[in-house]
Design an enzyme around this catalytic site. Structure first.
Site, PDB file in Angstrom:
ATOM      1  N   CYS A 167       0.840  -1.205   0.000  1.00  0.00           N
ATOM      2  CA  CYS A 167       0.000   0.000   0.000  1.00  0.00           C
ATOM      3  C   CYS A 167       0.872   1.250   0.000  1.00  0.00           C
ATOM      4  O   CYS A 167       0.623   2.201  -0.748  1.00  0.00           O
ATOM      5  CB  CYS A 167      -0.934  -0.011   1.211  1.00  0.00           C
ATOM      6  SG  CYS A 167      -2.101   1.373   1.252  1.00  0.00           S
ATOM      7  N   CYS A 168       1.916   1.265   0.852  1.00  0.00           N
ATOM      8  CA  CYS A 168       2.834   2.401   0.902  1.00  0.00           C
ATOM      9  C   CYS A 168       3.512   2.617  -0.447  1.00  0.00           C
ATOM     10  O   CYS A 168       3.726   3.758  -0.876  1.00  0.00           O
ATOM     11  CB  CYS A 168       3.894   2.175   1.976  1.00  0.00           C
ATOM     12  SG  CYS A 168       3.340   2.422   3.669  1.00  0.00           S
ATOM     13  N   CYS A 226      -0.580   8.710   6.938  1.00  0.00           N
ATOM     14  CA  CYS A 226      -1.970   8.484   6.555  1.00  0.00           C
ATOM     15  C   CYS A 226      -2.834   8.326   7.812  1.00  0.00           C
ATOM     16  O   CYS A 226      -2.376   7.799   8.826  1.00  0.00           O
ATOM     17  CB  CYS A 226      -2.085   7.235   5.681  1.00  0.00           C
ATOM     18  SG  CYS A 226      -1.315   7.416   4.051  1.00  0.00           S
ATOM     19  N   CYS A 280      -3.153   4.987   9.604  1.00  0.00           N
ATOM     20  CA  CYS A 280      -1.864   4.416  10.009  1.00  0.00           C
ATOM     21  C   CYS A 280      -1.137   5.280  11.037  1.00  0.00           C
ATOM     22  O   CYS A 280       0.048   5.060  11.303  1.00  0.00           O
ATOM     23  CB  CYS A 280      -0.969   4.236   8.784  1.00  0.00           C
ATOM     24  SG  CYS A 280      -1.654   3.130   7.531  1.00  0.00           S
ATOM     25  N   CYS A 318       8.294   3.210   5.394  1.00  0.00           N
ATOM     26  CA  CYS A 318       7.375   3.040   4.267  1.00  0.00           C
ATOM     27  C   CYS A 318       8.086   2.708   2.967  1.00  0.00           C
ATOM     28  O   CYS A 318       7.442   2.361   1.984  1.00  0.00           O
ATOM     29  CB  CYS A 318       6.542   4.304   4.082  1.00  0.00           C
ATOM     30  SG  CYS A 318       7.533   5.761   3.714  1.00  0.00           S
TER      31      CYS A 318
END
Length: 242
Positions: free
Chosen positions: A111-112, A194, A197, A222
């Site tokens: 996702c990162c 985010c 997170c 990340c």
């Protein structure tokens, strides 16, 4: 302003002037953090030829996005915003789920990569150097951070001008120059990414303890920042004798 901070501010300004003159085109990759706002202020007050970019991951807090408008209002400057590829985001969500990053470190890093790493790579295309607001005291993974290093993964120079600054010095600068900052900092957030997170931290916790808090410490990066030889930095957790 203390004499120490006056000295560090002068060093910061000299370094940024050098970057603008000797490493053009260069960019500040801003996460809109307090640290990045210090560098933003120095760049814009002195009208240096360094582009300021940021990544809108499309999962940021509203307070974080509000900083972009605050920069425009204070300095008359429009930060260049980069976003993730819509198709890649959709594919991830359909295949794994919108919040699948909670399920494993692998899915979180994927996702990162989609929301941060790939957009940053696009943002830095054609640049000779990039600048970050990283500091050594932020985390054990950054304890040996250099002011200038080689980003082998992107084949460019990377500058971390606040590497030896303390958190107190960052905030002293912000107060001294009236620099706008993310309102989340007033709510206990010390490192902001985010929204799903990131959480506030409590006294005694690592500065970045609120980032990806459900993971073990050594996995909490990340992928934006790599070692000078191009490898992702991995720090082994401390152990104590039984």
């Amino acid at each position: 302003m203390t004499e120490t901070l006056k000295h560090k501010t002068a060093e910061l300004e000299r370094l940024l002037v050098r970057v603008a003159l000797e490493h053009a085109p260069a960019a500040l990759a801003s996460s809109l953090s307090a640290e990045d706002m210090v560098i933003t202020d120095a760049i814009l007050r002195h009208e240096l030829a360094i582009e300021i970019i940021t990544l809108d991951t499309e999962r940021l807090h509203a307070d974080t996005l509000n900083v972009i408008a605050a920069i425009r209002a204070r300095y008359g400057y429009d930060v260049r915003v980069f976003r993730p590829d819509p198709e890649a985001v959709t594919e991830y969500v359909v295949k794994f789920g919108r919040d699948a990053f909670y399920e494993s470190a692998e899915l979180r890093k994927r996702c990162c990569h989609i929301r941060k790493v790939e957009p940053l790579n696009r943002a830095l295309e054609g640049k000779e150097a990039w600048i970050t607001g990283q500091r050594r005291e932020q985390a054990v993974t950054r304890s040996e951070l250099k002011v200038q290093e080689n980003d082998a993964a992107r084949d460019m120079v990377k500058f971390n001008p606040l590497a030896d600054w303390s958190g107190d010095e960052v905030w002293e600068y912000i107060r001294a120059f009236g620099v706008p900052y993310n309102a989340l900092h007033d709510q206990g957030y010390r490192s902001i990414g985010c929204a799903p997170c990131t959480r506030p931290t409590v006294a005694g916790e690592d500065v970045r303890a609120g980032r990806w808090w459900w993971e073990i410490q050594e996995a909490r990066e990340c992928g934006l920042h790599v070692a000078p030889d191009g490898r992702l930095v991995r720090i082994k957790p401390e152990t104590t004798a039984a």
